[in-house]
Design an enzyme around this catalytic site. Structure first.
Site, PDB file in Angstrom:
ATOM      1  N   GLU A  59       0.821  -1.206   0.000  1.00 54.27           N
ATOM      2  CA  GLU A  59       0.000   0.000   0.000  1.00 54.27           C
ATOM      3  C   GLU A  59       0.857   1.260   0.000  1.00 54.27           C
ATOM      4  OE1 GLU A  59      -4.164  -1.281   2.087  1.00 54.27           O
ATOM      5  OE2 GLU A  59      -2.567  -0.704   3.472  1.00 54.27           O
ATOM      6  N   CYS A  85       3.421   8.645   1.314  1.00 54.60           N
ATOM      7  CA  CYS A  85       3.972   7.645   2.217  1.00 54.60           C
ATOM      8  C   CYS A  85       4.224   6.377   1.407  1.00 54.60           C
ATOM      9  CB  CYS A  85       2.986   7.386   3.356  1.00 54.60           C
ATOM     10  SG  CYS A  85       3.606   6.273   4.626  1.00 54.60           S
ATOM     11  N   CYS A  95       6.460  -7.022   6.846  1.00 55.84           N
ATOM     12  CA  CYS A  95       7.514  -6.458   7.683  1.00 55.84           C
ATOM     13  C   CYS A  95       8.035  -7.550   8.598  1.00 55.84           C
ATOM     14  CB  CYS A  95       6.976  -5.284   8.502  1.00 55.84           C
ATOM     15  SG  CYS A  95       8.258  -4.336   9.360  1.00 55.84           S
ATOM     16  N   CYS A 145       6.387  -4.853  15.363  1.00 53.01           N
ATOM     17  CA  CYS A 145       6.028  -3.834  16.353  1.00 53.01           C
ATOM     18  C   CYS A 145       4.565  -4.033  16.749  1.00 53.01           C
ATOM     19  CB  CYS A 145       6.252  -2.432  15.789  1.00 53.01           C
ATOM     20  SG  CYS A 145       7.988  -2.097  15.386  1.00 53.01           S
ATOM     21  N   CYS A 173       1.562  -1.776  15.561  1.00 51.39           N
ATOM     22  CA  CYS A 173       1.477  -1.530  14.114  1.00 51.39           C
ATOM     23  C   CYS A 173       0.773  -2.676  13.411  1.00 51.39           C
ATOM     24  CB  CYS A 173       2.886  -1.343  13.558  1.00 51.39           C
ATOM     25  SG  CYS A 173       2.948  -1.066  11.775  1.00 51.39           S
ATOM     26  N   CYS A 218      -1.215   6.301  10.187  1.00 48.07           N
ATOM     27  CA  CYS A 218       0.045   5.718  10.637  1.00 48.07           C
ATOM     28  C   CYS A 218      -0.201   4.462  11.455  1.00 48.07           C
ATOM     29  CB  CYS A 218       0.803   6.746  11.475  1.00 48.07           C
ATOM     30  SG  CYS A 218       2.404   6.184  12.056  1.00 48.07           S
TER      31      CYS A 218
END
Length: 416
Positions: free
Chosen positions: A115, A128, A135, A139, A142, A389
């Site tokens: 994305e 962004c 990933c 985290c 997230c 975010c």
């Protein structure tokens, strides 16, 4: 800043980044473009000229069709079309938030999805950009961190996001380049190749490598992509308008400063080992002290180019007055030219945290401001389309060995 309506002009099913046996030129350096032209049969002198022209059309004009390259001989254009493409990611879905934020779900040639997000503001427009499919950092606050790392994105796939955004925003120059001109020895080039052009107002003014993935775990491809984005003969975006965000891959931070030279943002999010170990597991490998020393040593950091510390506000986890005072102490201990971006936690399905109250966020911010350190509170953007975010996630999955073998067999069978 006005955006051109809520209907995205980019349709689904755009050209994938790899075109069968044709070579995609997006993401290649000028020298590399010249190299593939030589491999295809051009002599070195002609390849160097054509590489310069093609580079201009790809990155200054946004052209995806060789037939539109008016300073290249008409007879040469079909030859280029047969051997090369100028690709874009495939758009699976394009959404527009009630606040004007745009999010695209993109697919690479292998079908893997990622994305990107565009955030329009009164004085800037920020894209962004993702660097990985999935990933590896996990985290806990997230949404992307709940995915496995599928693979790194190539330089072409990273640059392709910027090109696609400019397509969608309709901001490529119109007409032809004054002074660029046709090849004087090329009798078949179009007569208007040395005319004038008009540029639309640029909406995409800033880039942040804060999408899916950890950029410093894909360093070479990110570096290659950003070098193209910053090239003065192409997209020409200043390094001062590009920010690379890392969760703290300490060994790569100095290289990022020396070899790329863009602004640095660090996902800090906590000031104690216990809490940061929980919410940013990379802290178990590179602790806060190592991270802050790497920030102090970051090439080019000064009061005019401050390091940004990203700090997501999690209720009863990292948002106390003591946390704010410790954050101030650490910044001053390491003598860091820094500002702090306070990010209200953006919820996602199954998230284990809640957002701090507005009153708590303001109190936290005020304590940092009183110490002489800027600590603005970021206004959440695109929450209604999961574009804020920490909310990015795709359905991409890492294929099994059996699936990879099956795909390879199918490709081999297709080739006969």
């Amino acid at each position: 800043m006005q955006i051109p309506g809520h209907i995205d002009p980019v349709t689904t099913g755009t050209v994938p980044l790899r075109g069968g046996n044709r070579i995609d030129l997006v993401g290649l350096t000028r020298d590399a473009i010249g190299g593939v032209l030589v491999e295809a049969g051009l002599d070195a002198k002609a390849a160097k000229l054509r590489a310069k022209q093609i580079w201009h059309w790809i990155y200054h004009r946004g052209v995806t069709d060789f037939e539109a390259m008016t300073d290249i001989a008409k007879a040469m254009r079909p030859w280029l079309t047969d051997r090369f493409i100028i690709g874009r990611p495939t758009v699976r879905e394009a959404q527009v938030s009630s606040d004007g934020t745009r999010k695209w779900l993109l697919a690479a040639a292998d079908g893997q999805e990622y994305e990107m997000v565009f955030i329009p503001d009164a004085d800037r427009g920020t894209l962004c950009v993702s660097s990985q499919v999935g990933c590896t950092l996990n985290c806990r606050f997230c949404h992307t961190g709940t995915m496995r790392l599928v693979r790194n994105l190539g330089a072409g796939e990273i640059v392709g996001q910027v090109l696609l955004a400019r397509d969608a925003l309709g901001e490529w120059p119109k007409g032809t380049m004054a002074g660029f001109g046709a090849d004087p020895e090329d009798e078949d080039a179009d007569e208007d190749a040395a005319g004038h052009y008009t540029a639309d107002g640029r909406m995409l003014t800033n880039i942040v490598m804060m999408g899916m993935g950890e950029p410093l775990y894909n360093f070479e491809e990110v570096k290659g992509a950003l070098k193209i984005v910053m090239d003065g003969d192409g997209l020409a975006l200043s390094k001062r308008r590009i920010t690379l965000s890392t969760s703290g891959v300490v060994p790569m931070m100095a290289r990022a400063g020396e070899e790329i030279g863009v602004n640095l943002a660090v996902s800090l999010h906590a000031v104690s080992k216990e809490i940061r170990d929980e919410i940013v597991p990379l802290n178990r490998k590179y602790g806060i002290e190592q991270l802050l020393q790497a920030c102090a040593d970051y090439p080019g950091a000064n009061n005019a180019r401050r390091i940004t510390f990203e700090y997501v506000m999690l209720k009863d986890k990292n948002d106390s007055n003591d946390d704010a005072r410790e954050l101030v102490r650490l910044i001053k201990q390491y003598n860091l030219p820094a500002k702090v971006n306070l990010i209200p936690f953006n919820p996602w399905p199954g998230a284990p945290y809640e957002c701090s109250s507005p009153e708590r966020v303001r109190a936290f911010s005020n304590l940092i401001f009183k110490a002489g350190i800027s600590a603005p509170v970021r206004t959440p953007r695109g929450r209604d389309i999961m574009a804020a975010c920490g909310q990015l996630k795709s359905a991409a999955t890492k294929p099994t060995r059996a699936e990879l073998d099956r795909i390879a067999e199918e490709k081999q069978a297709a080739l006969g």
